[in-house]
Design a protein around this motif. Structure first.
Motif, PDB file in Angstrom:
ATOM      1  N   GLN A  36       0.832  -1.202   0.000  1.00 28.42           N
ATOM      2  CA  GLN A  36       0.000   0.000   0.000  1.00 28.42           C
ATOM      3  C   GLN A  36       0.873   1.262   0.000  1.00 28.42           C
ATOM      4  OE1 GLN A  36      -2.731   0.314   3.289  1.00 28.42           O
ATOM      5  NE2 GLN A  36      -3.801   2.034   2.401  1.00 28.42           N
ATOM      6  N   SER A  37       1.924   1.274   0.795  1.00 29.83           N
ATOM      7  CA  SER A  37       2.841   2.424   0.821  1.00 29.83           C
ATOM      8  C   SER A  37       3.502   2.617  -0.538  1.00 29.83           C
ATOM      9  CB  SER A  37       3.915   2.226   1.889  1.00 29.83           C
ATOM     10  OG  SER A  37       3.362   2.288   3.167  1.00 29.83           O
ATOM     11  N   PHE A  38       3.958   1.536  -1.134  1.00 29.16           N
ATOM     12  CA  PHE A  38       4.595   1.598  -2.446  1.00 29.16           C
ATOM     13  C   PHE A  38       3.620   2.185  -3.463  1.00 29.16           C
ATOM     14  CE2 PHE A  38       6.413   0.046  -6.410  1.00 29.16           C
ATOM     15  CZ  PHE A  38       7.773   0.196  -6.187  1.00 29.16           C
ATOM     16  N   GLU A  39       2.364   1.723  -3.414  1.00 25.64           N
ATOM     17  CA  GLU A  39       1.345   2.210  -4.343  1.00 25.64           C
ATOM     18  C   GLU A  39       1.037   3.699  -4.140  1.00 25.64           C
ATOM     19  OE1 GLU A  39      -1.829  -0.582  -3.663  1.00 25.64           O
ATOM     20  OE2 GLU A  39      -0.944  -2.062  -5.023  1.00 25.64           O
ATOM     21  N   VAL A  40       1.124   4.176  -2.903  1.00 25.31           N
ATOM     22  CA  VAL A  40       0.931   5.616  -2.647  1.00 25.31           C
ATOM     23  C   VAL A  40       2.019   6.408  -3.373  1.00 25.31           C
ATOM     24  CG1 VAL A  40       1.083   7.414  -0.875  1.00 25.31           C
ATOM     25  CG2 VAL A  40      -0.331   5.390  -0.483  1.00 25.31           C
ATOM     26  N   GLY A  41       3.254   5.945  -3.293  1.00 25.23           N
ATOM     27  CA  GLY A  41       4.344   6.614  -3.997  1.00 25.23           C
ATOM     28  C   GLY A  41       4.103   6.662  -5.495  1.00 25.23           C
ATOM     29  N   VAL A  42       3.667   5.537  -6.065  1.00 26.60           N
ATOM     30  CA  VAL A  42       3.394   5.465  -7.505  1.00 26.60           C
ATOM     31  C   VAL A  42       2.242   6.403  -7.877  1.00 26.60           C
ATOM     32  CG1 VAL A  42       2.567   3.969  -9.378  1.00 26.60           C
ATOM     33  CG2 VAL A  42       4.284   3.112  -7.766  1.00 26.60           C
ATOM     34  N   ARG A  43       1.193   6.376  -7.080  1.00 28.75           N
ATOM     35  CA  ARG A  43       0.004   7.190  -7.365  1.00 28.75           C
ATOM     36  C   ARG A  43       0.344   8.683  -7.356  1.00 28.75           C
ATOM     37  NH1 ARG A  43      -3.775   6.311  -3.008  1.00 28.75           N
ATOM     38  NH2 ARG A  43      -2.880   4.284  -3.279  1.00 28.75           N
ATOM     39  N   TYR A  44       1.039   9.120  -6.320  1.00 26.46           N
ATOM     40  CA  TYR A  44       1.384  10.544  -6.239  1.00 26.46           C
ATOM     41  C   TYR A  44       2.360  10.943  -7.341  1.00 26.46           C
ATOM     42  CZ  TYR A  44      -1.224  11.801  -2.106  1.00 26.46           C
ATOM     43  OH  TYR A  44      -2.242  12.102  -1.244  1.00 26.46           O
ATOM     44  N   GLN A  45       3.246  10.047  -7.702  1.00 26.46           N
ATOM     45  CA  GLN A  45       4.157  10.332  -8.805  1.00 26.46           C
ATOM     46  C   GLN A  45       3.359  10.532 -10.087  1.00 26.46           C
ATOM     47  OE1 GLN A  45       7.535   7.713  -9.220  1.00 26.46           O
ATOM     48  NE2 GLN A  45       7.752   8.199 -11.380  1.00 26.46           N
ATOM     49  N   MET A  46       2.396   9.649 -10.347  1.00 27.00           N
ATOM     50  CA  MET A  46       1.606   9.768 -11.573  1.00 27.00           C
ATOM     51  C   MET A  46       0.727  11.011 -11.548  1.00 27.00           C
ATOM     52  SD  MET A  46       0.937   8.784 -14.590  1.00 27.00           S
ATOM     53  CE  MET A  46       1.415   7.092 -14.896  1.00 27.00           C
ATOM     54  N   TYR A  47       0.090  11.283 -10.421  1.00 28.92           N
ATOM     55  CA  TYR A  47      -0.739  12.494 -10.336  1.00 28.92           C
ATOM     56  C   TYR A  47       0.060  13.732 -10.733  1.00 28.92           C
ATOM     57  CZ  TYR A  47      -4.177  10.016  -7.317  1.00 28.92           C
ATOM     58  OH  TYR A  47      -5.106   9.168  -6.784  1.00 28.92           O
ATOM     59  N   HIS A  48       1.254  13.831 -10.181  1.00 30.60           N
ATOM     60  CA  HIS A  48       2.037  15.044 -10.412  1.00 30.60           C
ATOM     61  C   HIS A  48       2.716  15.045 -11.775  1.00 30.60           C
ATOM     62  CE1 HIS A  48       1.020  15.344  -6.203  1.00 30.60           C
ATOM     63  NE2 HIS A  48       1.034  16.643  -6.454  1.00 30.60           N
ATOM     64  N   ALA A  49       2.966  13.868 -12.343  1.00 33.58           N
ATOM     65  CA  ALA A  49       3.430  13.810 -13.730  1.00 33.58           C
ATOM     66  C   ALA A  49       2.331  14.355 -14.643  1.00 33.58           C
ATOM     67  CB  ALA A  49       3.781  12.367 -14.116  1.00 33.58           C
ATOM     68  N   LEU A  50       1.080  13.986 -14.356  1.00 34.35           N
ATOM     69  CA  LEU A  50      -0.040  14.474 -15.163  1.00 34.35           C
ATOM     70  C   LEU A  50      -0.232  15.987 -15.017  1.00 34.35           C
ATOM     71  CD1 LEU A  50      -2.569  11.557 -14.604  1.00 34.35           C
ATOM     72  CD2 LEU A  50      -1.277  12.076 -16.696  1.00 34.35           C
ATOM     73  N   VAL A  51      -0.008  16.500 -13.799  1.00 37.17           N
ATOM     74  CA  VAL A  51      -0.090  17.951 -13.598  1.00 37.17           C
ATOM     75  C   VAL A  51       0.979  18.650 -14.427  1.00 37.17           C
ATOM     76  CG1 VAL A  51       0.251  19.814 -11.919  1.00 37.17           C
ATOM     77  CG2 VAL A  51      -1.131  17.830 -11.313  1.00 37.17           C
ATOM     78  N   LEU A  52       2.201  18.143 -14.370  1.00 43.76           N
ATOM     79  CA  LEU A  52       3.270  18.751 -15.168  1.00 43.76           C
ATOM     80  C   LEU A  52       2.940  18.672 -16.657  1.00 43.76           C
ATOM     81  CD1 LEU A  52       6.517  17.550 -13.334  1.00 43.76           C
ATOM     82  CD2 LEU A  52       5.717  19.907 -13.575  1.00 43.76           C
ATOM     83  N   LEU A  53       2.396  17.552 -17.089  1.00 46.21           N
ATOM     84  CA  LEU A  53       2.039  17.390 -18.496  1.00 46.21           C
ATOM     85  C   LEU A  53       0.976  18.416 -18.902  1.00 46.21           C
ATOM     86  CD1 LEU A  53       2.612  15.568 -20.969  1.00 46.21           C
ATOM     87  CD2 LEU A  53       0.637  14.205 -20.257  1.00 46.21           C
ATOM     88  N   ALA A  54      -0.043  18.564 -18.071  1.00 51.94           N
ATOM     89  CA  ALA A  54      -1.096  19.544 -18.362  1.00 51.94           C
ATOM     90  C   ALA A  54      -0.524  20.956 -18.411  1.00 51.94           C
ATOM     91  CB  ALA A  54      -2.207  19.451 -17.309  1.00 51.94           C
ATOM     92  N   LEU A  55       0.337  21.278 -17.466  1.00 47.29           N
ATOM     93  CA  LEU A  55       0.953  22.609 -17.454  1.00 47.29           C
ATOM     94  C   LEU A  55       1.858  22.806 -18.666  1.00 47.29           C
ATOM     95  CD1 LEU A  55       1.795  22.930 -13.651  1.00 47.29           C
ATOM     96  CD2 LEU A  55       0.041  24.202 -14.927  1.00 47.29           C
ATOM     97  N   GLY A  56       2.556  21.751 -19.055  1.00 47.23           N
ATOM     98  CA  GLY A  56       3.446  21.845 -20.206  1.00 47.23           C
ATOM     99  C   GLY A  56       2.712  22.072 -21.512  1.00 47.23           C
TER     100      GLY A  56
END
Length: 122
Positions: free
Chosen positions: A38-58
């Motif tokens: 579950q902890s590992f998945e939290v890291g993956v989830r937050y990484q993806m969320y913020h990758a998508l934010v950067l992509l949208a901003l880009g």
């Protein structure tokens, strides 16, 4: 900060999130406790969320500041990668406890990135 750099950074973080997610779901599933997974998945989830934010901003016409970019980028590294390190080192029974305080620093940087998005909108 150029939009191209932001998009490339987003792509790298997004790609790694998919790779780490698959690694966690397949290679680590039998080695991790449910709490560790579950902890590992939290890291993956937050990484993806913020990758998508950067992509949208880009891809947007929004002018992202260098500070906003670095808050998200360093925040992802400190938050998600410290979680990966904590979980994987715990599996090897050599928990890298020094990473524990790094996770909330990464979280604060992610929050700061969001705050800057709001401030820069005005």
């Amino acid at each position: 900060m150029t939009h191209q750099i932001i998009i490339v950074t987003a792509g790298i973080f997004g790609m790694l999130a998919v790779i780490f997610g698959a690694f966690g779901a397949h290679a680590l599933k039998k080695r991790l406790t449910p709490e560790q997974l579950q902890s590992f998945e939290v890291g993956v989830r937050y990484q993806m969320y913020h990758a998508l934010v950067l992509l949208a901003l880009g891809f947007s016409s929004y002018n992202i500041t260098t500070t906003t970019f670095w808050c998200f980028t360093i925040g992802i590294v400190l938050f998600s990668f410290s979680i990966y390190g904590l979980v994987l080192s715990d599996v090897k029974r050599k928990k890298m406890r020094f990473l524990g305080p790094i996770t909330p620093i990464g979280g604060l940087l992610l929050v700061a990135g969001w705050l800057l998005v709001i401030v820069n909108a005005f």
